[in-house]
Scaffold this motif. Structure first.
Motif, PDB file in Angstrom:
ATOM      1  N   GLY A 197       0.705  -1.126  -0.170  1.00  0.00           N
ATOM      2  CA  GLY A 197      -0.089   0.187  -0.110  1.00  0.00           C
ATOM      3  C   GLY A 197       0.698   1.379   0.142  1.00  0.00           C
ATOM      4  N   THR A 198      -0.002   2.565   0.195  1.00  0.00           N
ATOM      5  CA  THR A 198       0.730   3.773   0.676  1.00  0.00           C
ATOM      6  C   THR A 198       0.369   4.498   1.326  1.00  0.00           C
ATOM      7  OG1 THR A 198       1.017   3.833  -2.093  1.00  0.00           O
ATOM      8  CG2 THR A 198       1.175   5.989  -1.474  1.00  0.00           C
ATOM      9  N   VAL A 199       1.118   5.181   2.149  1.00  0.00           N
ATOM     10  CA  VAL A 199       1.193   6.191   3.306  1.00  0.00           C
ATOM     11  C   VAL A 199       1.283   7.553   2.614  1.00  0.00           C
ATOM     12  CG1 VAL A 199       1.620   7.410   5.683  1.00  0.00           C
ATOM     13  CG2 VAL A 199       1.759   4.778   4.773  1.00  0.00           C
ATOM     14  N   VAL A 200      -0.088   8.150   2.979  1.00  0.00           N
ATOM     15  CA  VAL A 200      -0.471   9.621   2.670  1.00  0.00           C
ATOM     16  C   VAL A 200      -0.338  10.549   4.142  1.00  0.00           C
ATOM     17  CG1 VAL A 200      -1.276   9.059   0.289  1.00  0.00           C
ATOM     18  CG2 VAL A 200      -2.377   9.571   1.953  1.00  0.00           C
ATOM     19  N   GLU A 208      -2.905  14.866   2.362  1.00  0.00           N
ATOM     20  CA  GLU A 208      -2.665  13.871   0.365  1.00  0.00           C
ATOM     21  C   GLU A 208      -1.324  13.743   0.323  1.00  0.00           C
ATOM     22  OE1 GLU A 208      -5.300  11.806  -0.439  1.00  0.00           O
ATOM     23  OE2 GLU A 208      -6.009  12.329   1.285  1.00  0.00           O
ATOM     24  N   PRO A 256       2.507  11.475  -0.475  1.00  0.00           N
ATOM     25  CA  PRO A 256       3.344  10.523  -0.018  1.00  0.00           C
ATOM     26  C   PRO A 256       3.929  10.874   0.906  1.00  0.00           C
ATOM     27  CG  PRO A 256       2.744  10.386  -3.081  1.00  0.00           C
ATOM     28  CD  PRO A 256       2.647  12.056  -2.255  1.00  0.00           C
ATOM     29  N   THR A 305       8.493   3.327   4.622  1.00  0.00           N
ATOM     30  CA  THR A 305       8.438   3.947   3.217  1.00  0.00           C
ATOM     31  C   THR A 305       9.171   4.523   2.427  1.00  0.00           C
ATOM     32  OG1 THR A 305       7.068   5.980   3.920  1.00  0.00           O
ATOM     33  CG2 THR A 305       5.682   3.830   4.163  1.00  0.00           C
ATOM     34  N   GLY A 328       5.898   7.249  -1.026  1.00  0.00           N
ATOM     35  CA  GLY A 328       4.905   6.803   0.705  1.00  0.00           C
ATOM     36  C   GLY A 328       4.277   5.487   0.370  1.00  0.00           C
ATOM     37  N   SER A 329       5.166   4.257  -0.988  1.00  0.00           N
ATOM     38  CA  SER A 329       5.073   2.495  -0.441  1.00  0.00           C
ATOM     39  C   SER A 329       5.404   1.979   0.331  1.00  0.00           C
ATOM     40  CB  SER A 329       5.163   1.691  -2.367  1.00  0.00           C
ATOM     41  OG  SER A 329       6.044   2.020  -2.518  1.00  0.00           O
ATOM     42  N   GLY A 333      -2.723  -2.639  -2.505  1.00  0.00           N
ATOM     43  CA  GLY A 333      -3.226  -1.361  -2.795  1.00  0.00           C
ATOM     44  C   GLY A 333      -4.289  -0.138  -1.337  1.00  0.00           C
ATOM     45  N   LYS A 388      -4.366   1.910   1.389  1.00  0.00           N
ATOM     46  CA  LYS A 388      -3.910   3.336   1.465  1.00  0.00           C
ATOM     47  C   LYS A 388      -4.389   4.151   3.128  1.00  0.00           C
ATOM     48  CE  LYS A 388      -5.313   8.528   0.101  1.00  0.00           C
ATOM     49  NZ  LYS A 388      -5.862   9.335  -0.989  1.00  0.00           N
ATOM     50  N   GLN A 430      -4.170   6.705   5.783  1.00  0.00           N
ATOM     51  CA  GLN A 430      -3.712   8.153   5.450  1.00  0.00           C
ATOM     52  C   GLN A 430      -3.378   9.007   6.817  1.00  0.00           C
ATOM     53  OE1 GLN A 430      -7.224  10.848   3.810  1.00  0.00           O
ATOM     54  NE2 GLN A 430      -5.614  12.608   4.343  1.00  0.00           N
TER      55      GLN A 430
END
Length: 169
Positions: free
Chosen positions: A13-16, A20, A22, A44, A48-49, A83, A85, A87
């Motif tokens: 996934g991704t961290v933002v 919003e 990364p 990450t 941000g991945s 995938g 996400k 936040q």
């Protein structure tokens, strides 16, 4: 005893941040449900991945955080999955001063903030503070926190509870 290994699963996934965008260098950890066995903590990438790998199939509680940007979490998250996400919710600042009973400042100590929730203390981290006047700052995500302080000579404080709001000191 014979152990038969199977290929581990992963969660990607991704961290933002609150904006919003990364977040590079955020920590991410997964806690298997219901055992609370934890994954290796990862950081990450620039975009941000993240990849939590070597996981058992099942459900996980995934937690991410970064200094100054707070934390975020998702529960339950399937393993394997892609995938996700997360936040981060922003942070506030706690300023503190640590003194000995006679009023002299403690120039070196550790402060350990933890939330009053299951495993809040177990999975918390401590921060080393060095300041001749005993002052320090800790950036924390919003919510109610307990702060525990250990002095440079092994002396300890009673826990103090504080409420943190985003953007506030």
């Amino acid at each position: 005893m014979v152990f038969r290994l199977e290929r581990g699963a992963s969660i990607t996934g991704t961290v933002v941040g609150p904006d919003e965008k990364p977040v590079e260098g955020a920590f991410v950890i997964g806690l298997h449900q219901p055992t609370f066995g934890n994954s290796m903590t990862v950081r990450t990438a620039k975009d941000g991945s993240f990849v939590l790998d070597g996981l058992r199939p099942g459900k996980y509680w995934v937690i991410a955080g970064a200094d100054g940007q707070g934390d975020g979490q998702a529960n339950p998250v399937d393993s394997p999955s892609t995938g996700l996400k997360l936040q981060l919710g922003g942070a506030g600042i706690v300023e503190l001063t640590v003194k000995r009973p006679d009023g002299t400042p403690v120039p070196r100590y550790r402060v350990r903030p933890f939330k009053a929730e299951p495993f809040g203390y177990v999975y918390s981290v401590s921060y080393e503070v060095q300041a001749e006047d005993g002052t320090g700052r800790v950036e924390l995500s919003p919510g109610t926190w307990n702060l525990s302080v250990t002095g440079d000579e092994g002396d300890v404080s009673a826990d103090v509870q504080v409420t943190v709001e985003v953007g506030e000191t």
